[in-house]
Design a protein around this motif. Structure first.
Motif, PDB file in Angstrom:
ATOM      1  N   UNK A 392     -21.138  15.623 -40.927  1.00 46.69           N
ATOM      2  CA  UNK A 392     -22.397  16.022 -40.310  1.00 46.69           C
ATOM      3  C   UNK A 392     -23.488  16.223 -41.363  1.00 46.69           C
ATOM      4  N   UNK A 393     -23.112  16.872 -42.481  1.00 39.36           N
ATOM      5  CA  UNK A 393     -24.068  17.090 -43.558  1.00 39.36           C
ATOM      6  C   UNK A 393     -24.507  15.756 -44.162  1.00 39.36           C
ATOM      7  N   UNK A 394     -23.610  14.804 -44.257  1.00 39.23           N
ATOM      8  CA  UNK A 394     -23.957  13.483 -44.795  1.00 39.23           C
ATOM      9  C   UNK A 394     -24.983  12.771 -43.912  1.00 39.23           C
ATOM     10  N   UNK A 395     -24.777  12.847 -42.589  1.00 39.63           N
ATOM     11  CA  UNK A 395     -25.721  12.208 -41.661  1.00 39.63           C
ATOM     12  C   UNK A 395     -27.102  12.838 -41.765  1.00 39.63           C
ATOM     13  N   UNK A 396     -27.149  14.167 -41.827  1.00 32.15           N
ATOM     14  CA  UNK A 396     -28.445  14.859 -41.901  1.00 32.15           C
ATOM     15  C   UNK A 396     -29.169  14.510 -43.182  1.00 32.15           C
ATOM     16  N   UNK A 397     -28.453  14.540 -44.335  1.00 30.93           N
ATOM     17  CA  UNK A 397     -29.111  14.259 -45.617  1.00 30.93           C
ATOM     18  C   UNK A 397     -29.505  12.776 -45.725  1.00 30.93           C
ATOM     19  N   UNK A 398     -28.749  11.894 -45.072  1.00 30.04           N
ATOM     20  CA  UNK A 398     -29.097  10.477 -45.130  1.00 30.04           C
ATOM     21  C   UNK A 398     -30.429  10.221 -44.419  1.00 30.04           C
ATOM     22  N   UNK A 399     -30.710  10.934 -43.298  1.00 34.91           N
ATOM     23  CA  UNK A 399     -31.968  10.775 -42.591  1.00 34.91           C
ATOM     24  C   UNK A 399     -33.133  11.420 -43.348  1.00 34.91           C
ATOM     25  N   UNK A 400     -32.792  12.447 -44.162  1.00 33.73           N
ATOM     26  CA  UNK A 400     -33.847  13.133 -44.927  1.00 33.73           C
ATOM     27  C   UNK A 400     -33.834  12.683 -46.385  1.00 33.73           C
TER      28      UNK A 400
END
Length: 921
Positions: A392-400
């Motif tokens: 989940x953290x990877x998905x969020x940081x990838x978008x930001x």
């Protein structure tokens, strides 16, 4: 003015010259100008010892009268009044004559010391309390005069006076110790080479212990921490592991190489209360150490090597025995371990590292698995959190991606790893750190979507991220594990503390403590039943009930084999088994269960020791009785037999023409000796009947004013006895013949101990439903602690003559009194002396029939004119007693006794007067 100083010359054996050394010391001090007096010195007729008294001031001794003989003792008052600087007092263990100021001479010496006077005294090793029984076993000679060890240990100076056995025997043969007629007997008995050698060793060992105490005190006072190799002391360190047995036996062999060395075992408990020691193993190893003659100790310390060396230096140890490290070779690269560290810091203490089966084995995976800090449920939740949080953290940081740099991404992943570590512990954190590093490398580290790193800085950031994550997770997991261990240790300590309290409250017989231990174990862990089994003689396997015997059980149905329970603990090499039924206990609870099992085994041993002691006690009592009987009766049986035999053989001798007077005298001697023998045998028979409970009695009302004169008539015609029986004293319910014998023994004993010129007083009084007859004398009395001993058979307390009867009188009297429902007690006579109180039930209190009392009163009113015919049987005497003792028959028809009864009534003035209270009743 302070307390005086005590110097004691300790003799290894009689005759080694301790009195000579004491007098020589006194003369040396006098020559130096010291005021020296001789308080008491016994030269025993030795001329060289007597010569040393010349020129020394001797304080006159105090004369003490005892049984018509004058004795001399140390005059404590005169010595204190003289107030010298030094007093010489011989024979510290001497027992003073009854009636002296103190019972023992060491008590006299204590008073002199308290007065500020120095004392030089002497004592032989065989008179010390602690070795008195050992000396009797070696020499066969009991030492009746003893001195407490503490008195000699507290002396300021103790000097050994010693001599080789051969030299002492030569001194004996030359007549320097005993008179010539006693030399051969002494050399063949007490002064044998073996006896003297053993006494010499006892003296040396006892003095070595005192010197050792002085050395320890000196080292403590001067804060000396270095080891002084004055005496071999071997210390073995125990960890509570299975290797302890090997270490203890190895240390015992090392200690055995030097005679007189000490063996000490020590366990260092961590100050935080966390330990891997097995309580059951430690208890077993403690028993092993004590069985090998060593002592067990436990100290607390946060640093094991420092605590171990502090203990070793504190006891002045010379050698230290340790086990080789159990840690693996890799772990030893990071830490040297207890053994290597202790060896490097030991200094002059020799360290032995002993190999064993557990050495260099490392930590087992089972132990490592059991050391997880957090519960399994939290670990599983930690893995699940990591599996969800990091994608989940990877998905969020990838978008930001445009708003955060790689450094920010690593910090956020690092925070996530810390969160997982705090929640799930080490293993979920490790999984999160490794998985996070892969995600960072694949999605955020150039080149993207490849598991490669082009920039060294990025590589360094990922490495630091992994290291920090692992470090934090390790600290969190360690903290959780320590907290869990501390909580478990606290719970274990509370359980064991409660167990100890139950054992103390359960009693010391070993029966109740065993049941209390099993019941506490059942309650603590919520079990259905707890059973202690013991392997029987048959060995058909663990599952066969015939192989086991139930020793103790609590709760529900007991288990008959170890296989019937959910858990079991084997003890004493499999000979005992503690079987638990109800639920399966977790592994972390097994240590406490093993502690319970070890205590149960100890309680079982104590119970069996108590049972064995109870079985042996009657045998010991019978053996003591048999020995005392042989020692006491041998003389008293032989003496009258020899006298009677000599008289009869003289009468039968055809070579002598005896006159009529000579024949009468010889016949009288034979009759008197046979009468004495008859009385002795009667007493022995009565004592045996009392002990067997088969003594026949015929209780009936007896007037005290009748029974006392009858007893006096049997004691003798001119006994110094006064009778004071007031009117109105109720009759007692007793067997007349047995009552008479009791009074005869009590009055005879009082007359024998009464000082010359004093008379024994016999009184009677009513107390409720009982009557007390008191026999009062003015003799030396008996100390309170010895009053029960006078009623033991074959005891002659205070008699200096060892052949004044067999010591059955008072024992038989108490037994007869108790058989009649009464008792005999001892009281102190006001003003000095002893009072024997014979208490018997009053006849009225037992529902006496009026006609019986009236008939007895009519018999008592007859006076001289109404005296019964001597040839007629005495109706007041029981048939059984008359058949048992000739003394009862003779006293019942003695004309002299009848005259005394009439004279006593005439003195009272109630001769045949029916108006007195006795006549009216």
């Amino acid at each position: 003015m302070g307390r005086g100083r005590l110097r004691v010359y300790l003799g290894a054996a009689p005759g080694v010259g301790k009195t000579f050394a004491m007098l020589s010391e006194g003369r040396r001090r006098r020559e130096r100008g010291t005021d020296v007096v001789v308080g008491y010195v016994e030269t025993h007729g030795r001329p060289r010892t007597a010569e040393l008294l010349d020129g020394l001031e001797v304080v006159p001794r105090k004369a003490v009268e005892y049984r018509g003989t004058s004795f001399t003792e140390l005059d404590v008052e005169a010595v204190i009044a003289r107030r010298p600087q030094v007093a010489l007092v011989d024979e510290l263990a001497h027992t003073n004559v009854p009636g002296s100021r103190n019972a023992k001479r060491w008590q006299d010496v204590r008073e002199i010391l308290d007065a500020g006077i120095d004392v030089v005294s002497t004592v032989n090793v065989q008179h010390l309390d602690s070795v008195n029984d050992v000396v009797e076993q070696i020499t066969g000679v009991p030492q009746r005069e003893t001195v407490p060890d503490e008195v000699v240990r507290r002396a300021d100076q103790v000097e050994l006076v010693d001599m080789a056995p051969d030299a002492l025997r030569r001194r004996m043969a030359h007549g320097n110790i005993y008179a010539p007629e006693k030399v051969d007997a002494a050399l063949g008995n007490y002064f044998r080479i073996g006896n003297l050698t053993a006494l010499r060793e006892l003296a040396l060992l006892w003095l070595a212990d005192k010197v050792d105490e002085q050395l320890d005190r000196y080292r403590a006072d001067h804060e000396i921490r270095r080891t002084w190799e004055a005496r071999e002391r071997v210390v073995v360190a125990l960890t509570g592991g299975p290797e302890g047995d090997t270490l203890v036996r190895r240390a015992a062999r090392i200690a055995a190489r030097t005679r007189g060395s000490d063996l000490l075992a020590v366990h260092v408990a961590r100050s935080d209360g966390l330990t891997d020691a097995d309580p059951a193993t430690l208890a077993r190893q403690r028993t092993l150490v004590e069985s090998l003659g060593g002592s067990y100790h436990q100290v607390v310390g946060s640093n094991v090597p420092d605590a171990l060396l502090d203990f070793a230096r504190g006891v002045n140890a010379t050698q230290l025995v340790l086990g080789a490290s159990r840690r693996g070779r890799v772990a030893q690269l990071f830490s040297r371990g207890v053994g290597v560290t202790t060896t490097a810091q030991s200094g002059p203490i020799d360290v032995h590292l002993v190999t064993h089966e557990e050495a260099n084995q490392g930590r087992r995976w089972k132990a490592l698995r059991g050391s997880w800090g957090v519960p399994a449920r939290r670990r599983r939740a930690g893995f699940a959190l990591a599996a969800v949080l990091f994608p989940l953290l990877t998905v969020v940081l990838d978008r930001l991606r445009a708003e955060f740099s790689l450094t920010s991404d690593i910090l956020l992943f690092q925070a996530a790893v810390v969160g997982v570590a705090l929640f799930g512990g080490f293993w979920p954190a490790l999984f999160a750190a490794v998985g996070g590093s892969l995600l960072l490398n694949y999605y955020f580290t150039p080149p993207l979507h490849e598991f490669t790193i082009s920039e060294p800085e990025n590589f360094l950031q990922l490495v630091v991220y992994v290291i920090v994550g692992l470090t934090v997770s390790t600290v969190v997991d360690l903290t959780a594990r320590r907290g869990r261990e501390a909580a478990a240790a606290r719970a274990d300590a509370e359980v064991l503390s409660t167990l100890a309290g139950d054992i103390l409250r359960g009693g010391g017989d070993g029966v109740r403590p065993l049941a209390a231990i099993l019941e506490r174990l059942r309650e603590t862990f919520g079990l259905t039943s707890v059973t202690l089994l013991e392997r029987s003689g048959e060995d058909d396997g663990l599952a066969d009930p015939r192989s086991w015997t139930i020793v103790a059980t609590v709760g529900g149905a007991p288990c008959t084999t170890p296989d019937e329970g959910e858990s079991d603990v084997l003890l004493d090499d499999g000979s005992l088994a503690l079987v638990l039924r109800g639920r399966t206990l977790p592994a972390e609870d097994r240590r406490v269960v093993e502690a319970f099992a070890a205590q149960a085994a100890v309680a079982l041993r104590q119970r069996r020791l108590a049972e064995t002691a109870e079985q042996v006690r009657p045998l010991e009592a019978a053996d003591r009785m048999r020995t005392a009987l042989l020692n006491a009766v041998s003389h008293d049986l032989r003496t009258p037999l020899a006298s009677a035999k000599a008289a009869v053989e003289s009468l039968r001798s055809p070579d002598v023409d005896w006159s009529a007077e000579d024949r009468d005298e010889l016949a009288g001697t034979a009759a008197e000796s046979l009468d004495r023998l008859d009385r002795l045998v009667a007493n022995l028979l009565d004592m045996s009947r009392l002990q067997a409970g088969s003594l026949g009695m015929s209780p009936q009302p007896v007037a005290a004013e009748d029974a006392v004169p009858r007893a006096l008539a049997y004691v003798g015609p001119d006994v110094p006895v006064d009778i004071a029986v007031p009117p109105g004293v109720p009759e007692v319910l007793a067997d007349p013949a047995l009552l008479e014998r009791v009074l005869v023994n009590l009055v005879s004993n009082a007359v024998r101990h009464n000082p010359p010129g004093h008379r024994v007083l016999v009184t009677a009084s009513a107390l409720g439903d009982r009557v007390e007859l008191r026999v009062i004398d003015r003799g030396p009395g008996i100390p309170a602690e010895d009053r029960d001993r006078v009623f033991e058979p074959f005891q002659r307390l205070g008699d200096r003559d060892n052949h004044t009867g067999v010591g059955l009188g008072l024992a038989l009297s108490r037994g007869l009194a108790e058989a009649m429902g009464g008792s005999i007690t001892i009281e102190e006579t006001p003003g000095g002396g002893l009072t024997m109180v014979l208490t018997l039930p009053a006849a009225r209190a037992r529902g006496e029939r009026p006609d019986a009392g009236q008939a007895h009163a009519e018999r008592a009113r007859g006076g001289r004119e109404a005296a019964p015919d001597p040839s007629a049987p005495d109706p007041s005497a029981s048939d059984s007693a008359a058949s048992d003792s000739s003394a009862s028959d003779s006293s019942a028809a003695d004309p002299l006794m009848l005259d005394r009864v009439a004279a006593f009534r005439d003195r009272r003035g109630d001769g045949g007067d029916p108006s007195n209270e006795r006549g009216q009743r």
